[in-house]
Design a protein around this motif. Structure first.
Motif, PDB file in Angstrom:
ATOM      1  N   GLN A   1       0.820  -1.205   0.000  1.00 51.10           N
ATOM      2  CA  GLN A   1       0.000   0.000   0.000  1.00 51.10           C
ATOM      3  C   GLN A   1       0.856   1.258   0.000  1.00 51.10           C
ATOM      4  O   GLN A   1       0.574   2.227  -0.711  1.00 51.10           O
ATOM      5  CB  GLN A   1      -0.929  -0.005   1.221  1.00 51.10           C
ATOM      6  N   ASN A   2       1.927   1.250   0.785  1.00 54.25           N
ATOM      7  CA  ASN A   2       2.802   2.424   0.847  1.00 54.25           C
ATOM      8  C   ASN A   2       3.557   2.652  -0.459  1.00 54.25           C
ATOM      9  O   ASN A   2       4.000   3.770  -0.735  1.00 54.25           O
ATOM     10  CB  ASN A   2       3.808   2.269   1.993  1.00 54.25           C
ATOM     11  N   ALA A   3       3.715   1.597  -1.252  1.00 51.61           N
ATOM     12  CA  ALA A   3       4.425   1.722  -2.527  1.00 51.61           C
ATOM     13  C   ALA A   3       3.481   1.959  -3.697  1.00 51.61           C
ATOM     14  O   ALA A   3       3.932   2.084  -4.840  1.00 51.61           O
ATOM     15  CB  ALA A   3       5.256   0.470  -2.791  1.00 51.61           C
ATOM     16  N   THR A   4       2.173   2.027  -3.430  1.00 49.18           N
ATOM     17  CA  THR A   4       1.196   2.245  -4.498  1.00 49.18           C
ATOM     18  C   THR A   4       1.340   3.646  -5.079  1.00 49.18           C
ATOM     19  O   THR A   4       1.506   4.622  -4.337  1.00 49.18           O
ATOM     20  CB  THR A   4      -0.235   2.040  -3.972  1.00 49.18           C
ATOM     21  N   ALA A   5       1.294   3.756  -6.394  1.00 51.32           N
ATOM     22  CA  ALA A   5       1.413   5.046  -7.090  1.00 51.32           C
ATOM     23  C   ALA A   5       0.032   5.540  -7.497  1.00 51.32           C
ATOM     24  O   ALA A   5      -0.859   4.752  -7.823  1.00 51.32           O
ATOM     25  CB  ALA A   5       2.303   4.908  -8.321  1.00 51.32           C
ATOM     26  N   TYR A   6      -0.124   6.870  -7.489  1.00 54.60           N
ATOM     27  CA  TYR A   6      -1.399   7.496  -7.847  1.00 54.60           C
ATOM     28  C   TYR A   6      -1.151   8.559  -8.924  1.00 54.60           C
ATOM     29  O   TYR A   6      -0.080   9.172  -8.972  1.00 54.60           O
ATOM     30  CB  TYR A   6      -2.054   8.153  -6.640  1.00 54.60           C
ATOM     31  N   ALA A   7      -2.170   8.769  -9.742  1.00 56.31           N
ATOM     32  CA  ALA A   7      -2.086   9.792 -10.786  1.00 56.31           C
ATOM     33  C   ALA A   7      -3.476  10.363 -11.025  1.00 56.31           C
ATOM     34  O   ALA A   7      -4.478   9.645 -10.929  1.00 56.31           O
ATOM     35  CB  ALA A   7      -1.520   9.225 -12.082  1.00 56.31           C
ATOM     36  N   SER A   8      -3.525  11.650 -11.321  1.00 57.36           N
ATOM     37  CA  SER A   8      -4.787  12.297 -11.662  1.00 57.36           C
ATOM     38  C   SER A   8      -4.584  13.130 -12.916  1.00 57.36           C
ATOM     39  O   SER A   8      -3.471  13.568 -13.213  1.00 57.36           O
ATOM     40  CB  SER A   8      -5.295  13.180 -10.518  1.00 57.36           C
ATOM     41  N   CYS A   9      -5.676  13.357 -13.643  1.00 58.20           N
ATOM     42  CA  CYS A   9      -5.610  14.107 -14.891  1.00 58.20           C
ATOM     43  C   CYS A   9      -6.899  14.907 -15.052  1.00 58.20           C
ATOM     44  O   CYS A   9      -7.990  14.390 -14.785  1.00 58.20           O
ATOM     45  CB  CYS A   9      -5.418  13.155 -16.077  1.00 58.20           C
ATOM     46  N   ARG A  10      -6.759  16.178 -15.461  1.00 57.99           N
ATOM     47  CA  ARG A  10      -7.923  17.000 -15.775  1.00 57.99           C
ATOM     48  C   ARG A  10      -7.840  17.411 -17.234  1.00 57.99           C
ATOM     49  O   ARG A  10      -6.791  17.829 -17.717  1.00 57.99           O
ATOM     50  CB  ARG A  10      -7.977  18.246 -14.886  1.00 57.99           C
ATOM     51  N   VAL A  11      -8.967  17.280 -17.928  1.00 57.69           N
ATOM     52  CA  VAL A  11      -9.023  17.487 -19.374  1.00 57.69           C
ATOM     53  C   VAL A  11     -10.097  18.516 -19.703  1.00 57.69           C
ATOM     54  O   VAL A  11     -11.157  18.545 -19.081  1.00 57.69           O
ATOM     55  CB  VAL A  11      -9.331  16.144 -20.094  1.00 57.69           C
ATOM     56  N   PHE A  12      -9.792  19.366 -20.675  1.00 59.82           N
ATOM     57  CA  PHE A  12     -10.782  20.287 -21.238  1.00 59.82           C
ATOM     58  C   PHE A  12     -11.024  19.864 -22.679  1.00 59.82           C
ATOM     59  O   PHE A  12     -10.089  19.572 -23.419  1.00 59.82           O
ATOM     60  CB  PHE A  12     -10.281  21.729 -21.197  1.00 59.82           C
ATOM     61  N   ALA A  13     -12.313  19.842 -23.070  1.00 59.78           N
ATOM     62  CA  ALA A  13     -12.637  19.382 -24.417  1.00 59.78           C
ATOM     63  C   ALA A  13     -13.761  20.217 -25.014  1.00 59.78           C
ATOM     64  O   ALA A  13     -14.625  20.745 -24.305  1.00 59.78           O
ATOM     65  CB  ALA A  13     -13.048  17.909 -24.401  1.00 59.78           C
ATOM     66  N   VAL A  14     -13.724  20.342 -26.333  1.00 58.28           N
ATOM     67  CA  VAL A  14     -14.782  21.002 -27.100  1.00 58.28           C
ATOM     68  C   VAL A  14     -15.318  19.986 -28.097  1.00 58.28           C
ATOM     69  O   VAL A  14     -14.560  19.403 -28.868  1.00 58.28           O
ATOM     70  CB  VAL A  14     -14.255  22.249 -27.840  1.00 58.28           C
TER      71      VAL A  14
END
Length: 244
Positions: free
Chosen positions: A217-230
């Motif tokens: 659990q301590n070695a788990t990696a996380y990532a987030s992304c925000r996108v704008f689209a038309v």
């Protein structure tokens, strides 16, 4: 005393139904109205470590040099044989040996580093070595980490998921106004973040008292992304489709 002003509303989608202006100097029929929906969306994902490195130490101190070498060599052969039986390839095992003279005796020390991609097999190998070799071998707690390929996969997945979430938002907005969503005109990555995870390092700073699951659990990696689209708006939704 006047109450505090409410926080500004957060807009996640906007319909743009204003006509597109014709370019200056253009000759011909006027341009058709530009119909667009502007949407922002995000996603967050995690990835457990895909590798574990286990370090084993063993040694022998004898009056005869050959006896010290032989004692360590037999245990090294058994460790390598046990790992191979559990599917660990030869290139995932590294052996470092150190031979020295201590007073009137000879000392042979060795360290074996084994990299596992299957954590269940890792536990089986470690349990077997503890059972068969006992205190003659010291097994350090595993160090969990991510390969560069695993991190790249996490980055791609979170970006694709964010785009998918954004498209679904656009579809919801269009349905709300009785419109049909068209092709994307613009997809722009606004922000990405990464945190957690361990790199491929021989050093492990985690507490030795942690359980296996706590280390993962301590070695788990996380990532987030925000996108704008038309997205293009194609037109009114077919009334027949709405009834189906």
């Amino acid at each position: 005393m006047a109450p505090p002003a409410p926080p500004p509303s957060r807009v996640f989608a906007e319909l743009d139904l204003a006509p597109s202006p014709a370019p200056e100097g253009r000759v011909g029929p006027p341009a058709l109205p530009g119909r667009e929906v502007h949407v922002s969306g995000s996603a967050e994902q995690s990835a457990r470590p895909d590798r574990a490195r286990v370090s084993l130490r063993l040694g022998s101190r004898k009056e005869a040099a050959e006896a010290a070498r032989s004692s360590v060599s037999r245990r090294l052969q058994y460790i390598a044989h046990s790992a191979r039986l559990h599917g660990v390839p030869e290139e995932n095992m590294t052996v470092t040996e150190d031979f020295s003279r201590v007073e009137n005796t000879y000392q042979m020390e060795a360290e074996v580093c084994i990299i596992f991609s299957d954590f269940g097999k890792m536990q089986n190998v470690c349990n077997l070595l503890i059972e068969k070799l006992g205190t003659s071998v010291t097994i350090n707690p595993p160090h969990f980490y991510h390969t560069p390929e695993a991190i790249d996969t996490l980055r791609r997945q979170v970006c694709v998921t964010a785009v998918g979430n954004t498209r679904r938002k656009a579809q919801e907005v269009c349905r709300l106004f009785g419109q049909t969503l068209g092709k994307p005109l613009l997809i722009k990555e606004e922000e990405t973040k990464e945190w957690g995870g361990h790199i491929d390092s021989h050093l492990s700073h985690s507490d030795d008292s942690q359980t296996l699951q706590e280390r993962i659990q301590n070695a788990t990696a996380y990532a987030s992304c925000r996108v704008f689209a038309v997205f293009e708006i194609k037109g009114k939704e077919n009334s027949r489709n709405k009834l189906l």
